[in-house]
Design a protein around this motif. Structure first.
Motif, PDB file in Angstrom:
ATOM      1  N   ASP A 119       0.828  -1.211   0.000  1.00 42.71           N
ATOM      2  CA  ASP A 119       0.000   0.000   0.000  1.00 42.71           C
ATOM      3  C   ASP A 119       0.860   1.258   0.000  1.00 42.71           C
ATOM      4  O   ASP A 119       0.510   2.263  -0.632  1.00 42.71           O
ATOM      5  CB  ASP A 119      -0.931   0.001   1.216  1.00 42.71           C
ATOM      6  N   ALA A 120       1.978   1.209   0.726  1.00 44.41           N
ATOM      7  CA  ALA A 120       2.845   2.388   0.794  1.00 44.41           C
ATOM      8  C   ALA A 120       3.420   2.738  -0.574  1.00 44.41           C
ATOM      9  O   ALA A 120       3.666   3.912  -0.871  1.00 44.41           O
ATOM     10  CB  ALA A 120       3.962   2.141   1.799  1.00 44.41           C
ATOM     11  N   LEU A 121       3.640   1.737  -1.416  1.00 50.61           N
ATOM     12  CA  LEU A 121       4.198   2.003  -2.742  1.00 50.61           C
ATOM     13  C   LEU A 121       3.179   2.646  -3.676  1.00 50.61           C
ATOM     14  O   LEU A 121       3.550   3.363  -4.620  1.00 50.61           O
ATOM     15  CB  LEU A 121       4.723   0.703  -3.357  1.00 50.61           C
ATOM     16  N   THR A 122       1.907   2.394  -3.445  1.00 52.08           N
ATOM     17  CA  THR A 122       0.866   2.904  -4.343  1.00 52.08           C
ATOM     18  C   THR A 122       0.085   4.070  -3.747  1.00 52.08           C
ATOM     19  O   THR A 122      -0.877   4.530  -4.352  1.00 52.08           O
ATOM     20  CB  THR A 122      -0.109   1.775  -4.693  1.00 52.08           C
ATOM     21  N   MET A 123       0.465   4.545  -2.568  1.00 49.83           N
ATOM     22  CA  MET A 123      -0.250   5.641  -1.921  1.00 49.83           C
ATOM     23  C   MET A 123      -0.040   6.954  -2.679  1.00 49.83           C
ATOM     24  O   MET A 123       1.019   7.192  -3.256  1.00 49.83           O
ATOM     25  CB  MET A 123       0.249   5.827  -0.478  1.00 49.83           C
ATOM     26  N   ASP A 124      -1.060   7.798  -2.642  1.00 52.99           N
ATOM     27  CA  ASP A 124      -0.857   9.136  -3.171  1.00 52.99           C
ATOM     28  C   ASP A 124      -0.113   9.978  -2.134  1.00 52.99           C
ATOM     29  O   ASP A 124       0.147   9.555  -1.015  1.00 52.99           O
ATOM     30  CB  ASP A 124      -2.192   9.780  -3.549  1.00 52.99           C
ATOM     31  N   LYS A 125       0.210  11.191  -2.520  1.00 52.59           N
ATOM     32  CA  LYS A 125       1.069  12.028  -1.690  1.00 52.59           C
ATOM     33  C   LYS A 125       0.423  12.371  -0.355  1.00 52.59           C
ATOM     34  O   LYS A 125       1.071  12.342   0.697  1.00 52.59           O
ATOM     35  CB  LYS A 125       1.394  13.310  -2.463  1.00 52.59           C
ATOM     36  N   LYS A 169      -1.965  10.742   1.343  1.00 55.27           N
ATOM     37  CA  LYS A 169      -2.049   9.585   2.234  1.00 55.27           C
ATOM     38  C   LYS A 169      -0.692   9.256   2.848  1.00 55.27           C
ATOM     39  O   LYS A 169      -0.590   8.921   4.025  1.00 55.27           O
ATOM     40  CB  LYS A 169      -2.581   8.376   1.466  1.00 55.27           C
ATOM     41  N   LEU A 170       0.360   9.341   2.044  1.00 54.14           N
ATOM     42  CA  LEU A 170       1.694   9.045   2.551  1.00 54.14           C
ATOM     43  C   LEU A 170       2.103  10.048   3.612  1.00 54.14           C
ATOM     44  O   LEU A 170       2.736   9.692   4.619  1.00 54.14           O
ATOM     45  CB  LEU A 170       2.700   9.041   1.400  1.00 54.14           C
ATOM     46  N   ASP A 171       1.750  11.325   3.421  1.00 51.76           N
ATOM     47  CA  ASP A 171       2.048  12.335   4.434  1.00 51.76           C
ATOM     48  C   ASP A 171       1.305  12.039   5.731  1.00 51.76           C
ATOM     49  O   ASP A 171       1.851  12.176   6.833  1.00 51.76           O
ATOM     50  CB  ASP A 171       1.665  13.719   3.919  1.00 51.76           C
ATOM     51  N   ASP A 172       0.044  11.636   5.612  1.00 59.13           N
ATOM     52  CA  ASP A 172      -0.728  11.290   6.809  1.00 59.13           C
ATOM     53  C   ASP A 172      -0.112  10.105   7.541  1.00 59.13           C
ATOM     54  O   ASP A 172      -0.037  10.083   8.772  1.00 59.13           O
ATOM     55  CB  ASP A 172      -2.174  10.971   6.426  1.00 59.13           C
ATOM     56  N   PHE A 173       0.307   9.113   6.772  1.00 57.66           N
ATOM     57  CA  PHE A 173       0.891   7.930   7.393  1.00 57.66           C
ATOM     58  C   PHE A 173       2.208   8.267   8.093  1.00 57.66           C
ATOM     59  O   PHE A 173       2.474   7.783   9.199  1.00 57.66           O
ATOM     60  CB  PHE A 173       1.131   6.853   6.338  1.00 57.66           C
ATOM     61  N   MET A 174       3.047   9.117   7.478  1.00 55.27           N
ATOM     62  CA  MET A 174       4.311   9.483   8.101  1.00 55.27           C
ATOM     63  C   MET A 174       4.092  10.334   9.348  1.00 55.27           C
ATOM     64  O   MET A 174       4.833  10.222  10.325  1.00 55.27           O
ATOM     65  CB  MET A 174       5.188  10.233   7.094  1.00 55.27           C
ATOM     66  N   ASP A 175       3.068  11.174   9.330  1.00 57.60           N
ATOM     67  CA  ASP A 175       2.736  11.938  10.535  1.00 57.60           C
ATOM     68  C   ASP A 175       2.335  11.006  11.671  1.00 57.60           C
ATOM     69  O   ASP A 175       2.748  11.182  12.829  1.00 57.60           O
ATOM     70  CB  ASP A 175       1.597  12.917  10.238  1.00 57.60           C
ATOM     71  N   TRP A 176       1.500  10.030  11.341  1.00 58.66           N
ATOM     72  CA  TRP A 176       1.082   9.061  12.361  1.00 58.66           C
ATOM     73  C   TRP A 176       2.274   8.257  12.863  1.00 58.66           C
ATOM     74  O   TRP A 176       2.415   8.027  14.069  1.00 58.66           O
ATOM     75  CB  TRP A 176       0.021   8.135  11.765  1.00 58.66           C
ATOM     76  N   PHE A 177       3.148   7.836  11.964  1.00 61.30           N
ATOM     77  CA  PHE A 177       4.304   7.037  12.360  1.00 61.30           C
ATOM     78  C   PHE A 177       5.231   7.845  13.263  1.00 61.30           C
ATOM     79  O   PHE A 177       5.739   7.344  14.265  1.00 61.30           O
ATOM     80  CB  PHE A 177       5.059   6.578  11.105  1.00 61.30           C
ATOM     81  N   GLU A 178       5.443   9.118  12.918  1.00 57.90           N
ATOM     82  CA  GLU A 178       6.321   9.950  13.744  1.00 57.90           C
ATOM     83  C   GLU A 178       5.726  10.175  15.121  1.00 57.90           C
ATOM     84  O   GLU A 178       6.429  10.136  16.129  1.00 57.90           O
ATOM     85  CB  GLU A 178       6.538  11.290  13.045  1.00 57.90           C
ATOM     86  N   LYS A 179       4.413  10.399  15.180  1.00 59.12           N
ATOM     87  CA  LYS A 179       3.764  10.670  16.453  1.00 59.12           C
ATOM     88  C   LYS A 179       3.761   9.453  17.354  1.00 59.12           C
ATOM     89  O   LYS A 179       3.956   9.573  18.571  1.00 59.12           O
ATOM     90  CB  LYS A 179       2.328  11.142  16.200  1.00 59.12           C
ATOM     91  N   MET A 180       3.551   8.280  16.767  1.00 61.75           N
ATOM     92  CA  MET A 180       3.360   7.077  17.574  1.00 61.75           C
ATOM     93  C   MET A 180       4.664   6.370  17.924  1.00 61.75           C
ATOM     94  O   MET A 180       4.842   5.894  19.041  1.00 61.75           O
ATOM     95  CB  MET A 180       2.443   6.104  16.832  1.00 61.75           C
ATOM     96  N   TRP A 181       5.578   6.300  16.999  1.00 62.04           N
ATOM     97  CA  TRP A 181       6.673   5.355  17.173  1.00 62.04           C
ATOM     98  C   TRP A 181       8.063   5.973  17.182  1.00 62.04           C
ATOM     99  O   TRP A 181       9.034   5.263  17.378  1.00 62.04           O
ATOM    100  CB  TRP A 181       6.616   4.292  16.071  1.00 62.04           C
ATOM    101  N   ILE A 182       8.209   7.275  16.944  1.00 58.59           N
ATOM    102  CA  ILE A 182       9.528   7.904  16.997  1.00 58.59           C
ATOM    103  C   ILE A 182       9.605   8.685  18.296  1.00 58.59           C
ATOM    104  O   ILE A 182       9.051   9.772  18.411  1.00 58.59           O
ATOM    105  CB  ILE A 182       9.770   8.834  15.791  1.00 58.59           C
ATOM    106  N   GLY A 183      10.273   8.137  19.283  1.00 58.31           N
ATOM    107  CA  GLY A 183      10.457   8.823  20.543  1.00 58.31           C
ATOM    108  C   GLY A 183      11.798   9.518  20.585  1.00 58.31           C
ATOM    109  O   GLY A 183      12.493   9.683  19.582  1.00 58.31           O
ATOM    110  N   ASP A 184      12.194   9.952  21.780  1.00 59.85           N
ATOM    111  CA  ASP A 184      13.496  10.609  21.940  1.00 59.85           C
ATOM    112  C   ASP A 184      14.562   9.652  22.425  1.00 59.85           C
ATOM    113  O   ASP A 184      15.612  10.070  22.888  1.00 59.85           O
ATOM    114  CB  ASP A 184      13.369  11.772  22.924  1.00 59.85           C
ATOM    115  N   GLY A 185      14.288   8.348  22.330  1.00 54.02           N
ATOM    116  CA  GLY A 185      15.294   7.389  22.780  1.00 54.02           C
ATOM    117  C   GLY A 185      16.516   7.360  21.885  1.00 54.02           C
ATOM    118  O   GLY A 185      17.645   7.252  22.345  1.00 54.02           O
ATOM    119  N   GLU A 186      16.342   7.456  20.573  1.00 59.14           N
ATOM    120  CA  GLU A 186      17.454   7.465  19.621  1.00 59.14           C
ATOM    121  C   GLU A 186      17.306   8.697  18.738  1.00 59.14           C
ATOM    122  O   GLU A 186      16.691   8.645  17.674  1.00 59.14           O
ATOM    123  CB  GLU A 186      17.450   6.177  18.776  1.00 59.14           C
ATOM    124  N   PRO A 187      17.867   9.845  19.154  1.00 62.03           N
ATOM    125  CA  PRO A 187      17.680  11.068  18.369  1.00 62.03           C
ATOM    126  C   PRO A 187      18.204  10.950  16.949  1.00 62.03           C
ATOM    127  O   PRO A 187      17.643  11.509  16.027  1.00 62.03           O
ATOM    128  CB  PRO A 187      18.459  12.115  19.178  1.00 62.03           C
TER     129      PRO A 187
END
Length: 561
Positions: free
Chosen positions: A394-400, A402-420
């Motif tokens: 799905d990520a390969l066929t997403m429009d721009k 949707k991909l931005d929304d997914f990256m926002d969600w990924f950054e909010k949920m799973w990118i912490g400050d443990g490994e800057p």
């Protein structure tokens, strides 16, 4: 004559003859303080004060020392974990009060429930202080078992546990009053369960599906709770508690209901606490509206509720708990069964008995199925709360967008400050770019989006309604006809026809319960209705027999009655 200017030798050097520690320069030659000529000094080396340092001096920067936090263990580690869990619970309560308008006393109710939940947790004595909890005097002198026995180190929703949760697995034997030694540490999902129990106490019409939706969309702190813990606290938590606070990318269906059921039984077994029943009328109306069903379904559910004498309370006794014993599962099952009786899902028309029969109208399930699909207007954006369903394909066929929304969600949920550094590498390709929109922001979505969506669904369903002509039934055959009015019973999801499967899946999705649990609950409700109908038929037969007996006594000689 100017005064002689003396200098100190470097690095602890001194005059070889007299041991003087100071020297002076005269005619480009150096002498000690006592006048002895110093050998080994070139004439071009003039006074340091006059010529200054020669060349650029570079000094190696000292690397800052990293402070390594000491991992806590034993009781200290467990208490720190409880403090972290309490902080997460407090943030959840604050969000519910401030953002969802929950009453102000909701925080006090949840605090009291949390105090009861951790009241009898077994903690051993450590150090010089007395840290045994109240009621531990009768325990053995060797203390309690290790944290491995008190707490499961598996994270919430890891691959080690099944994605389908069976509500019948909870029994009162697990929470016997004399088994405080087996009272384990709370898990992260218990924070949501305590908030839900606070809603039961306050009679708020919130469901476990609401809590799952809020947590899944990232509005209520749950999935990314570990990243929001202060760094110094995370460094001191033992590894098993790290895994306990790190959850999967979604809450499996039925997980929260299972946690709530366990807490209800445990509060009853340990503190004799009974929670009020579910405030089901507003929840029932909302469920029917979400499914775009006619209002007659509400009336039938109320009638079946009286027939079954259901009070929508959580079960607190018995060795086995059925699926329909859970009030939310029962409510969803009653909606399914009522719609199934009014508007058959097997394709067989069952004519009404009169114009007043609620079955006088019939809906087209094909039209209903089309109306329940997502609107075309939202297909260009990613559905909030369903980001975890995105696959690499799905990520390969997403429009721009949707991909931005997914990256926002990924950054909010799973990118912490443990490994800057890791976070910087992920953000680097996207820096300096402006987003055309931000559909992940709830404020962007108009408030009446849901209302418009439901209105369009009802318009489509109402346009497909057909009026059926009534077929009178002979009173003598009413019992037989009543049994024929029942639709086939489907005991497993595999037995469901196409239309019924879509309807069951949608109802299970709205209620946040597994499909097989809803099918089982509906089957149990239908079985109870069948037993009630049989008993009613027997009562009518007995009443007819009594009437015949009375007729014989009054009309002597008339054997025809």
């Amino acid at each position: 004559m100017a005064a002689t200017k003396y200098h100190r030798f470097r690095g602890g050097e001194r005059c070889d003859e007299c041991g003087a520690r100071q020297w002076y320069a005269q005619d480009a030659i150096r002498y000690c303080r006592n006048g002895h000529r110093l050998e080994g000094f070139a004439e071009h080396e003039g006074d340091e004060d006059a010529f200054g340092t020669q060349g650029k001096v570079s000094r190696k920067k000292k690397e800052p020392k990293k402070k390594i936090a000491v991992k806590l263990a034993g009781d200290e580690g467990r208490e720190l974990y409880l403090e972290v869990l309490q902080l997460i619970l407090l943030r959840q309560v604050w969000w519910l009060v401030r953002e969802k308008g929950f009453p102000e006393d909701f925080e006090e109710i949840v605090r009291a429930l949390w105090a009861l939940r951790v009241r009898n947790l077994p903690l051993r004595e450590s150090g010089q202080g007395n840290r045994k909890r109240k009621g531990d005097a009768s325990e053995e002198s060797d203390g309690y078992a290790s944290s491995a026995a008190l707490f499961s180190s598996q994270s919430e929703g890891t691959g080690a546990e099944s994605s389908d949760f069976d509500l019948s697995d909870t029994t009162t034997a697990t929470w016997a009053p004399d088994a405080r030694r087996r009272w384990k540490l709370p898990k992260l999902v218990d924070s949501l369960a305590l908030c839900y129990l606070g809603c039961l106490v306050r009679r708020l019409p919130a469901t476990t599906a609401d809590f799952c939706g809020w947590a899944q969309r990232g509005e209520l702190e749950f999935l990314a709770a570990f990243n929001n813990i202060p760094r110094n606290v995370r460094d001191r938590l033992p590894a098993e508690y790290h895994r306990a606070l790190q959850v999967r990318d979604h809450i499996p269906a039925g997980r929260l209901q299972t946690a709530v059921q366990e807490l209800v039984i445990s509060f009853k077994a340990n503190f004799d606490t009974i929670f009020p029943p579910l405030n089901y009328p507003p929840i029932l109306a909302r469920l029917i509206t979400e499914l775009a069903l006619p209002v007659e379904v509400y009336l039938v559910v109320k009638c079946i509720t009286e027939v079954l004498k259901a009070d929508y309370s959580y079960p607190i006794g018995g060795k086995k708990i059925r699926a329909m014993d859970n009030p939310e599962v029962l409510l969803a099952a009653l909606v399914v069964v009522s719609a199934k009786l009014l508007y058959p899902l097997d394709g067989v028309e069952r004519p009404p008995r009169s114009h007043y029969d609620p079955r006088a109208t019939n809906i087209d399930w094909g039209t209903w199925r089309e109306s329940m699909k997502d609107d075309k207007s939202v297909e260009s954006s990613l559905v909030r709360g369903e980001e975890y369903k995105v696959t690499p394909e799905d990520a390969l066929t997403m429009d721009k967008e949707k991909l931005d929304d997914f990256m926002d969600w990924f950054e909010k949920m799973w990118i912490g400050d443990g490994e800057p550094k890791t976070a910087e590498r992920i953000r680097e390709p996207f820096q300096g770019q402006t987003r055309p929109s931000n559909s992940s922001n709830p404020s962007k979505q108009p408030e009446n989006t849901d209302v418009e969506r439901i209105r369009r669904r009802y318009e489509a369903v109402n346009n497909s309604v057909k009026i059926l002509e009534p077929v009178p039934v002979d009173p003598e055959d009413s019992g037989k006809q009543f049994r024929q009015d029942f639709c086939p019973t489907w005991r497993t999801p595999e037995e469901l026809p196409d239309a019924a499967r879509v309807f069951y899946e949608k109802a299970a999705s709205i209620a946040a319960i597994p499909l097989h649990t809803l099918v089982r609950g509906a089957t149990q409700v239908e079985r109870r209705l069948e037993v009630w109908c049989i008993e009613r038929a027997k009562e009518r037969d007995r009443e007819k027999g009594k009437d015949k007996g009375k007729g014989k006594a009054i009309w002597t000689g008339d054997d025809s009655v």
